[in-house]
Design an enzyme around this catalytic site. Structure first.
Site, mmCIF file in Angstrom:
data_model
loop_
_atom_site.group_PDB
_atom_site.id
_atom_site.type_symbol
_atom_site.label_atom_id
_atom_site.label_comp_id
_atom_site.label_asym_id
_atom_site.label_seq_id
_atom_site.Cartn_x
_atom_site.Cartn_y
_atom_site.Cartn_z
ATOM 1 N N LYS A 121 -12.759 19.821 8.817
ATOM 2 C CA LYS A 121 -12.415 19.817 7.680
ATOM 3 C C LYS A 121 -10.765 20.011 7.116
ATOM 4 O O LYS A 121 -10.517 20.860 7.561
ATOM 5 C CB LYS A 121 -13.327 20.491 6.576
ATOM 6 N N ILE A 441 -36.404 18.578 12.131
ATOM 7 C CA ILE A 441 -35.455 19.005 11.021
ATOM 8 C C ILE A 441 -35.593 18.321 9.425
ATOM 9 O O ILE A 441 -35.192 18.861 8.351
ATOM 10 C CB ILE A 441 -33.877 19.071 11.018
ATOM 11 N N ARG A 525 -15.709 6.267 7.519
ATOM 12 C CA ARG A 525 -17.016 6.758 6.686
ATOM 13 C C ARG A 525 -16.648 7.231 5.338
ATOM 14 O O ARG A 525 -15.545 7.867 4.990
ATOM 15 C CB ARG A 525 -17.445 8.278 7.319
ATOM 16 N N ASP A 609 -32.702 22.959 2.580
ATOM 17 C CA ASP A 609 -31.415 22.540 3.470
ATOM 18 C C ASP A 609 -30.048 22.912 2.832
ATOM 19 O O ASP A 609 -30.033 22.700 1.569
ATOM 20 C CB ASP A 609 -31.326 20.873 3.630
ATOM 21 N N GLU A 675 -27.829 24.717 14.260
ATOM 22 C CA GLU A 675 -27.158 24.027 15.343
ATOM 23 C C GLU A 675 -26.528 24.831 16.404
ATOM 24 O O GLU A 675 -25.817 25.618 16.156
ATOM 25 C CB GLU A 675 -26.147 23.086 14.897
ATOM 26 N N HIS A 704 -26.790 14.142 17.941
ATOM 27 C CA HIS A 704 -25.450 13.217 17.654
ATOM 28 C C HIS A 704 -25.473 12.376 18.939
ATOM 29 O O HIS A 704 -24.728 11.318 18.903
ATOM 30 C CB HIS A 704 -24.513 13.871 17.376
#
Ligand code: GLN
Ligand code: ZN
Length: 764
Positions: A121, A441, A525, A609, A675, A704
């Site tokens: 990020k 999940i 995206r 979540d 994760e 992924h």
């Protein structure tokens, strides 16, 4: 005269033209020339929109990412993509996206199986950049072609161009060395390339270059502070004028350093760093330009122009020509054009401004400053009215919510009746789970059938009953598959959710969804953040019917599935008329109601979540505790209003917990799934050292990737986990939701997972 400029424009296009062009190029449907033509068209259009600013950014356009562009400009390509065929654009996408071994037949000898650059990020935004890679051997060489080409295009269009680049110190700071060497050691090699770049631009007649150093709003140690001095003293001999760009936060203790760097101008984020401005006015040498970012580049509210003018007019009187005004940061972080919104509630729309509207505001401010407010009296009056209407609107203010927040007894609402040690046996008794329970999940594959039903429903060709039947059929399929696999705690699969935040945003009052409010997240995206415009309430239950239906199909425990308040907040445009912590607590109360409704409907396990809790951490560590306090409080309010025998799960899809482990523990979820697969269980060290007391499900495979994990691999992973966490508190699950996978991948992977659990139980 006050001058206007912009730091960057959203490149994706008002209708996401760049996204579609990229995807069509990547799929082979469009040629490289077609892609380049769309890029040129978008630049042209965006410059047209900005043409009447005094200075217009050039070089802010990128086919994938502006940091990756910078890596190419300074010739810093990862070694693994050097020497391949194709042109620079091929290599560019190779670094951006990697090339899977699947292309190996075609490209086996040359570039088969190239790993993508790591993505992370950009400061505290939701934009992801490709991390520059360094080693002790890294050398830099200038490739100014991209900037020169864009500059020539802008000039041909009659644009007063201001090239924009990432500054050398920030560039090094946001990269990673792969060999443990010191990034700052590369500064001496990097600076000559920057100097050459500036000279090249000067030779083209460029007057100003914007050199972005957002690193300056973070805590810097002596070495990095020194690096700024070294860098800018070395670059000062250049013939261009440098506008040093700082944004996203406050300079605070860096004020003195920043004020005295030898540059011609300084840009300050006057939204997030307004308190820097007055001290800086005294520190800034008398020849320097000060650019004030007075329009919020991170949010979508109309600017209170009167308030800005009241504040800026005295500064303008003092600085005269030395004052510039701009948005606080690049407009990359807001959507393009509010006028595209046809379906948005007109009242709410009247409170908003996207990039184009923000530029109009900027021009209005400049006219008011240069010619007096009377010159734009009508426009100011219209604005004033919109601001006042928003402030007073009953759509924004809900007395009951405001009273509830004012009276909130966080301690009481946020605490479970008993501690984990008392709750755990009650839950075990009720749920009757085996050792090492298996679960997933939340989401299962979003199949074509699901997408079709959703788009038909949206288009009105499928009625509500038909849509409901279609979703129930998908839920039933998920339940059947999970029962056949022998999983212990089931999920309904989230077929009815397009997105984990949007789904709740659509149902909460005080929250609106746009049609075209797209913001680039990475590459092609985009995300469309909900707009939290008013006090939040939950008019009716949001998930109970779907979960209840799923539970009715099985005797195994079905997990209720919710998105937590902190994640909804961090992935939305948040109102700017109250602290974020207040908006978060309002969301918390709404989610709390849903949790209690699920419990009342007989749901025994509820997952909340918080995928984005970590992302909300402030840029400065000194501000972390305050954020973590209200974020954890909000989660606790949402989660902890249940009986001891109801099991609360939370999920976080990242793997850095060292520095926030105490806060994670304070959330007090009965089970946290995280994760871990990519870090090979090492991150559990943080939980072990902290003596984290509750249940943990370390993700045992990376969702992924299409690879199917073997039973042995999973067993091995869990054995590693068991070295750190007692077996009785471990769960077995994937890293994250499975919505991006195919059923054909999910079934064998989960089958191996269930087998692994059996093997482990047999030997326990
Ligand atoms: N429950 C969500 C899912 O499975 C969680 C997604 C996430 O953590 N990003 O899709
Ligand atoms: Zn996740």
């Amino acid at each position: 005269m006050v001058r206007t400029h912009n730091l960057g424009f959203p490149r994706i296009g008002a209708k996401r033209e760049l996204k579609f062009a990229l995807e069509s190029y990547w799929s082979g449907a469009a040629s490289r020339d077609e892609l380049k033509a769309i890029g040129a068209q978008l630049r042209q259009r965006h410059w047209q929109h900005q043409a009447d600013l005094d200075l217009v950014p050039v070089g802010d356009f990128a086919f994938y990412d502006q940091v990756l562009d910078m890596s190419f400009t300074v010739g810093n390509l990862p070694e693994r993509v050097q020497g391949f065929h194709g042109d620079a654009l091929d290599n560019y996408f190779r670094v951006a996206r990697g090339r899977s071994a699947r292309n190996a037949e075609e490209h086996g000898a040359c570039c088969g199986g190239v790993a993508a650059g790591e993505m992370t990020k950009w400061f505290d935004t939701n934009y992801h950049y490709i991390v520059p890679e360094f080693s002790a051997q890294t050398e830099f060489t200038l490739d100014a072609s991209r900037l020169l080409e864009q500059l020539a295009q802008a000039r041909a269009q009659g644009i007063n161009a201001k090239p924009v680049i990432v500054g050398p110190v920030t560039y090094l700071a946001i990269g990673k060395t792969k060999d443990g060497s010191e990034r700052l050691a590369l500064l001496a090699r990097l600076l000559p390339v920057y100097a050459e770049l500036l000279d090249t631009l000067a030779a083209q007649g460029v007057e100003w270059v914007q050199i972005d150093e957002p690193l300056l709003v973070t805590e810097l140690d002596a070495d990095w502070r020194h690096a700024f001095n070294t860098a800018y003293h070395q670059l000062k001999s250049s013939r261009v004028k440098l506008l040093l760009g700082t944004y996203f936060g406050q300079l605070l203790e860096n004020q003195y350093l920043v004020a005295n760097l030898p540059v011609a101008g300084l840009h300050i984020d006057a939204i997030n760093g307004r308190d820097d401005v007055l001290p800086l006015l005294n520190l800034l040498p008398a020849h320097k330009v000060l650019s004030l970012g007075v329009i919020d580049g991170r949010n979508i509210w109309k600017t209170d122009l009167d308030a800005v003018l009241d504040w800026v007019e005295p500064i303008a009187a003092k600085l005269g020509d030395r004052l510039w005004i701009a948005p606080s940061c690049s407009l990359l972080h807001v959507p393009v054009d509010l006028d595209s919104e046809q379906a948005l509630d007109p009242e709410i729309k009247s409170w908003l401004a996207y990039a184009l509207q923000k530029l109009d505001e900027l021009k209005l401010l400049a006219t008011a400053l240069n010619q007096g407010r009377d010159a734009v009296q009508d426009a100011l009056a219209a604005h004033r009215q919109a601001i006042a209407a928003r402030r007073a609107s009953p759509r924004v203010h809900n007395r009951a919510v405001e009273v509830a927040i004012a009276r909130l007894d966080t301690k009481k609402l946020g605490a479970r009746k008993s501690g984990y040690a008392q709750r755990a046996p009650l839950q075990a008794e009720r749920l009757k789970l085996p050792l090492l329970p298996t679960t997933t999940i939340g989401s299962f594959p979003q199949t074509d059938e699901i997408r079709q039903a959703r788009s038909q429903f949206k288009a009105g060709t499928l009625d509500e009953a038909g849509y409901k039947r279609a979703m129930q059929a998908q839920i039933a399929r998920s339940v059947r598959e999970q029962e056949a696999l022998g999983l212990d705690v089931l999920v309904h699969g989230e077929a009815e959710r397009n997105d984990m935040v949007e789904y709740f945003g659509e149902q909460l009052a005080g929250c609106a969804l746009s049609q075209f409010g797209w913001v680039q997240s990475y590459g092609s995206r985009c995300v469309k953040p909900p707009v939290l415009f008013g006090d939040i309430t939950r008019p009716k239950a949001m998930t109970v019917e779907w979960i209840g239906y799923a539970q009715s199909l099985t005797s195994k425990p079905m997990k209720g599935m919710l998105t937590g308040p902190v994640t909804i907040l961090n992935w939305s445009f948040v109102r700017d008329d109250q602290p974020r912590s207040v908006s978060c607590k309002q969301l918390a109360l709404a989610i709390r109601g849903e949790v209690q409704d699920l419990e009342a409907a007989g749901v025994r396990v509820i997952q909340i979540d918080e995928a984005a809790l970590r992302e909300g951490l402030p840029l400065r560590k000194a501000q972390w505790p305050t954020y973590l306090d209200w974020a954890v409080e909000s989660f606790r309010i949402a989660a902890n209003g249940v009986d001891d025998a109801t099991q609360i799960h939370t999920h976080m899809c990242y793997s850095e917990f060292n520095d926030i482990i105490a806060s994670i523990a304070a959330m007090d979820a009965d089970v946290i799934t995280i994760e871990t697969s990519r870090s090979d269980m090492e991150l559990l060290d943080a939980f072990e050292h902290f003596k984290y007391p509750n249940g943990i499900g370390p993700g045992i495979y990376d969702i992924h990737s299409p690879n199917i994990p073997t039973r042995e691999h999973i067993v091995q992973r869990m054995q590693k986990a068991a070295e750190r966490i007692p077996l009785g508190r471990l769960w077995i699950n994937p890293d994250c939701g499975l919505k991006t996978r195919q059923w054909a991948e999910v079934i064998p992977a989960l089958a191996n997972m269930v087998e692994a659990a059996k093997t482990l139980r047999a030997t326990a």
